[in-house]
Design a protein around this motif. Structure first.
Motif, PDB file in Angstrom:
ATOM      1  N   TYR A 292       0.825  -1.213   0.000  1.00 31.27           N
ATOM      2  CA  TYR A 292       0.000   0.000   0.000  1.00 31.27           C
ATOM      3  C   TYR A 292       0.858   1.262   0.000  1.00 31.27           C
ATOM      4  CZ  TYR A 292      -4.028  -2.981   0.950  1.00 31.27           C
ATOM      5  OH  TYR A 292      -5.017  -3.932   0.871  1.00 31.27           O
ATOM      6  N   LEU A 293       2.000   1.185   0.673  1.00 29.14           N
ATOM      7  CA  LEU A 293       2.901   2.332   0.688  1.00 29.14           C
ATOM      8  C   LEU A 293       3.421   2.621  -0.716  1.00 29.14           C
ATOM      9  CD1 LEU A 293       4.509   4.468   2.210  1.00 29.14           C
ATOM     10  CD2 LEU A 293       6.214   2.720   2.765  1.00 29.14           C
ATOM     11  N   SER A 385       3.397  10.743 -16.602  1.00 25.96           N
ATOM     12  CA  SER A 385       2.524  10.773 -15.429  1.00 25.96           C
ATOM     13  C   SER A 385       1.564   9.596 -15.426  1.00 25.96           C
ATOM     14  CB  SER A 385       1.745  12.094 -15.408  1.00 25.96           C
ATOM     15  OG  SER A 385       0.861  12.141 -14.304  1.00 25.96           O
ATOM     16  N   LEU A 386       1.022   9.282 -16.583  1.00 21.43           N
ATOM     17  CA  LEU A 386       0.084   8.159 -16.709  1.00 21.43           C
ATOM     18  C   LEU A 386       0.764   6.830 -16.392  1.00 21.43           C
ATOM     19  CD1 LEU A 386      -2.853   7.498 -17.579  1.00 21.43           C
ATOM     20  CD2 LEU A 386      -1.962   7.099 -19.885  1.00 21.43           C
ATOM     21  N   MET A 387       2.040   6.694 -16.767  1.00 18.76           N
ATOM     22  CA  MET A 387       2.766   5.449 -16.549  1.00 18.76           C
ATOM     23  C   MET A 387       3.121   5.222 -15.079  1.00 18.76           C
ATOM     24  SD  MET A 387       2.792   3.838 -19.300  1.00 18.76           S
ATOM     25  CE  MET A 387       3.968   2.543 -18.934  1.00 18.76           C
ATOM     26  N   ALA A 392       0.249   1.746 -10.380  1.00 16.10           N
ATOM     27  CA  ALA A 392      -0.168   1.885  -8.980  1.00 16.10           C
ATOM     28  C   ALA A 392      -1.510   1.204  -8.753  1.00 16.10           C
ATOM     29  CB  ALA A 392      -0.247   3.364  -8.602  1.00 16.10           C
ATOM     30  N   CYS A 393      -2.431   1.373  -9.702  1.00 22.84           N
ATOM     31  CA  CYS A 393      -3.739   0.713  -9.601  1.00 22.84           C
ATOM     32  C   CYS A 393      -3.597  -0.806  -9.743  1.00 22.84           C
ATOM     33  CB  CYS A 393      -4.681   1.252 -10.684  1.00 22.84           C
ATOM     34  SG  CYS A 393      -5.065   3.011 -10.523  1.00 22.84           S
ATOM     35  N   PHE A 394      -2.718  -1.238 -10.638  1.00 20.55           N
ATOM     36  CA  PHE A 394      -2.557  -2.668 -10.888  1.00 20.55           C
ATOM     37  C   PHE A 394      -1.892  -3.376  -9.700  1.00 20.55           C
ATOM     38  CE2 PHE A 394      -3.052  -5.885 -14.009  1.00 20.55           C
ATOM     39  CZ  PHE A 394      -2.048  -6.819 -13.791  1.00 20.55           C
TER      40      PHE A 394
END
Length: 417
Positions: A292-293, A385-387, A392-394
């Motif tokens: 999570y960090l 920025s998108l990368m 992070a979501c995955f």
């Protein structure tokens, strides 16, 4: 004053000083080479293609080098690698000083430089857990990241001054001298090395088969459990973003915004301030769930990249503070996790496999930066920025593998879920 209060052990303090000096070398080189090559080629894309030659050796030779290093004294291997890298930097400085220097010469020297650096990096990596102990890995890597933070604050600005005042050749020669000085601290390390038994009676073919089997074991472990897969996703994201954003920012500031070398150096030095803030607060998160960090840090880093789109020098400096501060904390967490869950017997082989992946990612980042910046540097920064957001979501997919940082233990069973 008790050095262990700050540097854990005397020998780790030598490793820290070596790292400090080596990062100075890296920061000077990272600023000088893109600008030198860009001046020669007048094309961000061609410059990117030249720079990615550093990764050719990494992709081709990381795995066999890792297996080879595992059976050698890491102090000797790392010291020799550092010395040879310094000598190659002198060769590169000499090549740049010649009026007939071209992109092909620089590419060849960078390829050789990358291969030699592999031996040093792999050997250095496997010494850290044995010198500091696994329970102090987070502290050790926080201290190593502190060296990175200090140098990143001072290095680019100083490198920009050296470039503007003395030129690229002198700057690269200084890089070589710094690295040779750093080698002294590695040579003086006291390291308990036990030479493995050598199977003299085995045929050459049998030894080659064993070598190949041992190399594959590192690859199997790397993808054999969820924690390692999450760690690798984080590593590739951090590695891609570091190369892509830094190179894109140099191209954007130089070509689009027409900033001076000193202004570009100031921008890159702002990252060092972010690093310092990151390492100062890192110990506050040692009780945190590492997965999570990492997610939070990647999101914060992405927000920093968005500020680079403003075109204002001071807002861009703040963006670099946020971007690199969060990113540096992410690197500390990732390497602590990576080493913490890997058995000692697999450290070199697993690390060498990550170098292959890192080399591929770095090449993709370099080419992507050159190609997208050639089209539009603002679009390139938006893509960067998108990368950070998407991985992070995955990462949340592996949330069941996350534990508190102080609870990390080696995963002996390589096929776990």
């Amino acid at each position: 004053m008790n050095v262990s209060r700050f540097f854990i052990t005397i020998d780790f303090s030598k490793m820290w000083i070596h790292t400090f000096l080596r990062i100075f070398h890296d920061r000077f080189k990272e600023l000088a080479l893109p600008l030198v090559t860009l001046a020669l080629t007048q094309s961000p894309l061609v410059t990117a293609l030249v720079l990615l030659s550093q990764q050719v050796g990494t992709i081709l030779f990381s795995i066999p080098i890792g297996t080879w290093v595992e059976r050698r004294n890491p102090v000797i291997v790392s010291s020799c690698g550092s010395i040879l890298t310094g000598l190659f930097m002198f060769g590169l400085a000499y090549a740049v000083s010649l009026d007939q220097t071209n992109a092909i010469v620089i590419s060849f020297l960078l390829c050789a430089l990358g291969i030699v650096s592999l031996f040093h990096s792999t050997a250095f990596h496997i010494m850290v857990p044995k010198i500091v102990g696994r329970q102090r890995l987070l502290r050790a890597h926080t201290l190593l990241e502190t060296a990175d933070a200090i140098v990143t604050l001072l290095g680019p600005a100083l490198g920009g001054y050296l470039l503007a005042t003395y030129g690229a050749s002198a700057t690269l020669a200084i890089c070589g001298g710094i690295l040779l000085t750093a080698s002294i601290f590695l040579i003086s390390l006291r390291y308990d090395y036990t030479k493995p038994a050598f199977r003299k009676k085995e045929p050459v073919k049998a030894r080659l088969r064993m070598f190949a089997t041992e190399s594959v074991e590192g690859l199997i472990f790397l993808f054999g459990n969820s924690a390692q897969r999450a760690s690798i996703l984080a590593l590739t994201t951090l590695g891609f973003s570091t190369v892509f954003i830094t190179l894109t920012l140099i191209f954007h500031a130089s070509n689009t915004l027409e900033f001076s070398e000193q202004a570009i150096g100031l921008l890159l030095s702002s990252a060092g301030l972010g690093n310092i803030i990151g390492v100062l607060i890192m110990n506050q998160f040692k009780q945190s769930n590492w997965l999570y960090l990492l997610v939070v840090l990647l999101v914060l880093s992405s927000l920093g990249v968005m500020l680079l789109l403003t075109g204002s020098l001071w807002l861009m400096c703040f963006g670099m503070i946020l971007f690199d501060g969060a990113l540096s904390m992410g690197f500390v967490v990732q390497i602590a996790v990576h080493q913490g869950i890997t058995p000692d017997s697999l450290l070199a082989r697993v690390r060498s496999t990550t170098y292959v992946m890192g080399g591929v990612v770095s090449m993709l980042a370099t080419v992507s930066s050159g190609l997208l910046t050639e089209l539009n540097s603002l679009v390139a920064l938006g893509f960067g920025s998108l990368m950070l957001i998407v991985p992070a979501c995955f990462l949340l997919r592996y949330r069941h593998a996350g534990v508190r940082l102080h609870e990390l233990q080696p995963l002996e069973n390589v096929i776990t879920n």
